[in-house]
Write an enzyme that holds these catalytic residues in place. Structure first.
Site, PDB file in Angstrom:
ATOM      1  N   CYS A   1      76.337 -29.943  78.360  1.00 19.33           N
ATOM      2  CA  CYS A   1      75.308 -30.199  79.385  1.00 19.33           C
ATOM      3  C   CYS A   1      74.030 -30.790  78.791  1.00 19.33           C
ATOM      4  O   CYS A   1      73.200 -31.315  79.523  1.00 19.33           O
ATOM      5  CB  CYS A   1      75.014 -28.932  80.175  1.00 19.33           C
ATOM      6  SG  CYS A   1      76.444 -28.412  81.127  1.00 19.33           S
TER       7      CYS A   1
ATOM      8  N   ASN B   1      77.105 -28.756  89.372  1.00 14.83           N
ATOM      9  CA  ASN B   1      76.762 -29.026  87.977  1.00 14.83           C
ATOM     10  C   ASN B   1      77.651 -30.159  87.456  1.00 14.83           C
ATOM     11  O   ASN B   1      78.857 -29.993  87.315  1.00 14.83           O
ATOM     12  CB  ASN B   1      76.975 -27.736  87.159  1.00 14.83           C
ATOM     13  CG  ASN B   1      76.625 -27.888  85.690  1.00 14.83           C
ATOM     14  OD1 ASN B   1      76.389 -28.984  85.205  1.00 14.83           O
ATOM     15  ND2 ASN B   1      76.607 -26.767  84.980  1.00 14.83           N
TER      16      ASN B   1
ATOM     17  N   HIS C   1      68.192 -29.821  83.933  1.00 15.28           N
ATOM     18  CA  HIS C   1      69.638 -29.910  84.076  1.00 15.28           C
ATOM     19  C   HIS C   1      70.055 -29.087  85.301  1.00 15.28           C
ATOM     20  O   HIS C   1      69.587 -27.963  85.500  1.00 15.28           O
ATOM     21  CB  HIS C   1      70.326 -29.387  82.806  1.00 15.28           C
ATOM     22  CG  HIS C   1      71.785 -29.166  82.998  1.00 15.28           C
ATOM     23  ND1 HIS C   1      72.608 -30.146  83.520  1.00 15.28           N
ATOM     24  CD2 HIS C   1      72.562 -28.080  82.780  1.00 15.28           C
ATOM     25  CE1 HIS C   1      73.829 -29.662  83.597  1.00 15.28           C
ATOM     26  NE2 HIS C   1      73.831 -28.418  83.161  1.00 15.28           N
TER      27      HIS C   1
HETATM   28  C1  LIG Z   1      77.908 -17.542  87.228  1.00 15.47           C
HETATM   29  C2  LIG Z   1      76.779 -16.793  87.918  1.00 15.47           C
HETATM   30  C3  LIG Z   1      76.342 -17.593  89.141  1.00 15.47           C
HETATM   31  C4  LIG Z   1      77.307 -15.438  88.365  1.00 15.47           C
HETATM   32  O1  LIG Z   1      76.266 -14.711  88.960  1.00 15.47           O
HETATM   33  P1  LIG Z   1      76.036 -13.162  88.575  1.00 15.47           P
HETATM   34  O2  LIG Z   1      74.989 -12.643  89.460  1.00 15.47           O
HETATM   35  O3  LIG Z   1      75.799 -13.132  87.111  1.00 15.47           O
HETATM   36  O4  LIG Z   1      77.385 -12.546  88.984  1.00 15.47           O
HETATM   37  P2  LIG Z   1      78.392 -11.675  88.126  1.00 15.47           P
HETATM   38  O5  LIG Z   1      79.039 -12.539  87.095  1.00 15.47           O
HETATM   39  O6  LIG Z   1      77.690 -10.454  87.681  1.00 15.47           O
HETATM   40  O7  LIG Z   1      79.459 -11.345  89.214  1.00 15.47           O
HETATM   41  C5  LIG Z   1      79.110 -10.591  90.341  1.00 15.47           C
HETATM   42  C6  LIG Z   1      80.374 -10.374  91.133  1.00 15.47           C
HETATM   43  O8  LIG Z   1      80.734 -11.588  91.799  1.00 15.47           O
HETATM   44  C7  LIG Z   1      82.097 -11.902  91.536  1.00 15.47           C
HETATM   45  N1  LIG Z   1      82.261 -13.341  91.536  1.00 15.47           N
HETATM   46  C8  LIG Z   1      82.290 -14.195  90.489  1.00 15.47           C
HETATM   47  N2  LIG Z   1      82.459 -15.446  90.940  1.00 15.47           N
HETATM   48  C9  LIG Z   1      82.546 -15.391  92.271  1.00 15.47           C
HETATM   49  C10 LIG Z   1      82.702 -16.356  93.273  1.00 15.47           C
HETATM   50  N3  LIG Z   1      82.827 -17.656  93.007  1.00 15.47           N
HETATM   51  N4  LIG Z   1      82.720 -15.929  94.561  1.00 15.47           N
HETATM   52  C11 LIG Z   1      82.584 -14.651  94.868  1.00 15.47           C
HETATM   53  N5  LIG Z   1      82.438 -13.684  93.945  1.00 15.47           N
HETATM   54  C12 LIG Z   1      82.398 -14.061  92.663  1.00 15.47           C
HETATM   55  C13 LIG Z   1      82.359 -11.288  90.195  1.00 15.47           C
HETATM   56  O9  LIG Z   1      83.748 -11.082  90.034  1.00 15.47           O
HETATM   57  C14 LIG Z   1      81.585 -10.002  90.271  1.00 15.47           C
HETATM   58  O10 LIG Z   1      82.339  -9.065  91.007  1.00 15.47           O
HETATM   59  P3  LIG Z   1      82.331  -7.505  90.588  1.00 15.47           P
HETATM   60  O11 LIG Z   1      80.900  -7.071  90.711  1.00 15.47           O
HETATM   61  O12 LIG Z   1      83.244  -6.911  91.589  1.00 15.47           O
HETATM   62  O13 LIG Z   1      82.828  -7.487  89.177  1.00 15.47           O
HETATM   63  C15 LIG Z   1      75.569 -16.584  86.973  1.00 15.47           C
HETATM   64  O14 LIG Z   1      75.901 -15.670  85.953  1.00 15.47           O
HETATM   65  C16 LIG Z   1      75.104 -17.854  86.364  1.00 15.47           C
HETATM   66  O15 LIG Z   1      74.573 -18.703  87.042  1.00 15.47           O
HETATM   67  N6  LIG Z   1      75.229 -18.001  85.053  1.00 15.47           N
HETATM   68  C17 LIG Z   1      74.884 -19.241  84.373  1.00 15.47           C
HETATM   69  C18 LIG Z   1      75.978 -20.198  84.617  1.00 15.47           C
HETATM   70  C19 LIG Z   1      75.668 -21.580  84.201  1.00 15.47           C
HETATM   71  O16 LIG Z   1      74.640 -22.095  84.524  1.00 15.47           O
HETATM   72  N7  LIG Z   1      76.586 -22.209  83.492  1.00 15.47           N
HETATM   73  C20 LIG Z   1      76.491 -23.541  83.102  1.00 15.47           C
HETATM   74  C21 LIG Z   1      75.489 -23.719  82.044  1.00 15.47           C
HETATM   75  S1  LIG Z   1      75.499 -25.371  81.606  1.00 15.47           S
END
Ligand SMILES: CC(C)(COP(=O)(O)OP(=O)(O)OC[C@H]1O[C@@H](n2cnc3c(N)ncnc32)[C@H](O)[C@@H]1OP(=O)(O)O)[C@@H](O)C(=O)NCCC(=O)NCCS
Length: 335
Positions: free
Chosen positions: A114, A292, A262
């Site tokens: 990224c 993204n 980004h």
């Molecule tokens: C990925 C992201 C949105 C997840 O949000 P979060 O608040 O951290 O959520 P969690 O990973 O704790 O998951 C919360 C719950 O949602 C669930 N979940 C994950 N993806 C899901 C989806 N697409 N739809 C519904 N539920 C989802 C998980 O399984 C988890 O369930 P559980 O509590 O029963 O275990 C967040 O961590 C994030 O934005 N991270 C950075 C990602 C990023 O920018 N990556 C690219 C960088 S270049």
């Protein structure tokens, strides 16, 4: 002032097919509400049968060339940043080269995920400042849709990504009265976290072949991410490198007219903006419509900022990224 790399044209291209959050909810256990709340994304574009990364890159490039009133043969070098190359080798840049009908113009792919665009911009800037090339085309191009796990297992990553391409043409600016150009760029990486957001297979380090049935069954060819870990590092590293870059250019936050982050996650960017006290009117986003697009995100955003008039000639803008690797980078430039 020495030679500066001035932006003379930008272009954006996304494939026609729009995939909404509701469309994804038909494939996996997710919802429009969950995706919007966590990431700000409403829809993204996916390629259709027959479309290739080079097709996206070519169309973005043609728009940038048109904006700059240039022909493909006017370009001295192509750098294409991607984490989703069309083939293992050669890089997507070579297929773009072919699509543009070029003869012997040098080209290469750059892999910094990224942060790929800002890394590529740093290379282009160096080439131009050194006098090696006068015009460099920098393209960010990603096709994520064919590489993500569109099932419940991959839903945390799959909902975030989209396909698209952004192109920027940089040209040597020697005019003493024209301050336009890249002012400063800073790049960083931390390989100890390479496995926090990665695709493991195919791997040239896997014996005796790069991918086997077991790896496919274990879904090791799909991206895996520790989302919260990535989030935490992104919101720390992005403000750091942004300030480091402004400082190197002897600029303050108030001197910047527009901040381009980004487009990984709207929440990350809001967090960074709040931390630095950057007001809403000095930010722009398009993640709502594109998701993204990794290395393509910043050049796509830059193109929209310029074409919509949010960024005008003479204005100063900052571009900051964080991604897999980990890699993070920032550039500040004057249009
Ligand atoms: C990925 C992201 C949105 C997840 O949000 P979060 O608040 O951290 O959520 P969690 O990973 O704790 O998951 C919360 C719950 O949602 C669930 N979940 C994950 N993806 C899901 C989806 N697409 N739809 C519904 N539920 C989802 C998980 O399984 C988890 O369930 P559980 O509590 O029963 O275990 C967040 O961590 C994030 O934005 N991270 C950075 C990602 C990023 O920018 N990556 C690219 C960088 S270049």
């Amino acid at each position: 002032m020495g030679t500066r790399a001035k932006i003379v044209g930008t272009g954006l291209f996304v494939p026609e097919r729009v995939v909404t959050n509701d469309d994804l909810a038909l494939l996996m256990d997710t919802s429009d509400e969950w995706i919007r709340q966590r990431s700000g994304i409403a829809e993204r574009h996916y390629i259709s049968e027959g479309e290739t990364p080079a097709d996206l890159a070519r169309q973005a490039t043609e728009r940038a060339l048109e904006a700059a009133h240039l022909e493909p043969s006017d370009i001295d070098c192509i750098i294409l940043a991607t984490l989703s190359p069309q083939a293992d080798f050669p890089g997507t840049s070579f297929f773009l080269h072919e699509a543009l009908g070029l003869s012997e113009t040098p080209c290469f792919d750059l892999r910094a995920q990224c942060s790929g665009f800002v890394y590529a911009l740093a290379c282009a800037n160096g080439f131009i400042q050194s006098g090696m090339f006068r015009r460099v085309l920098v393209v960010g191009c990603e096709v994520h849709s064919t590489g993500i796990d569109l099932t419940d297992e991959g839903r945390d990553v799959a909902v975030l990504f989209g396909d698209g391409s952004g192109a920027v043409i940089l040209e040597a600016n020697d005019a003493p009265n024209d301050p336009a150009g890249v002012l400063e760029v800073r790049l960083h990486a931390q390989g100890e976290y390479a496995r926090k957001l990665w695709i493991e297979a195919p791997s040239s380090g896997h014996m005796p072949v790069r991918i086997d049935h077991q790896m496919l069954e274990e879904r090791r060819h799909f991206p895996r991410m520790e989302g919260r870990f990535v989030f935490k590092h992104a919101v720390t590293r992005m403000p750091q490198v942004l300030l480091e870059t402004l400082n190197a250019a002897s600029l303050k936050l108030e001197d910047v007219d527009l901040f381009l982050f980004h487009q990984a996650n709207l929440r990350i960017n809001e967090f960074v903006a709040n931390e630095l006290g950057i007001p809403e009117e000095k930010r722009i986003s398009n993640i709502e419509r594109y998701g993204n697009c990794s290395a393509a995100s910043i050049p796509m955003l830059l193109d929209e900022a310029i074409r919509s008039g949010r960024l005008a000639p003479g204005q100063t803008f900052s571009m900051t990224s964080f991604g897999s690797g980990f890699s993070w980078a920032s550039a500040v430039a004057r249009l």
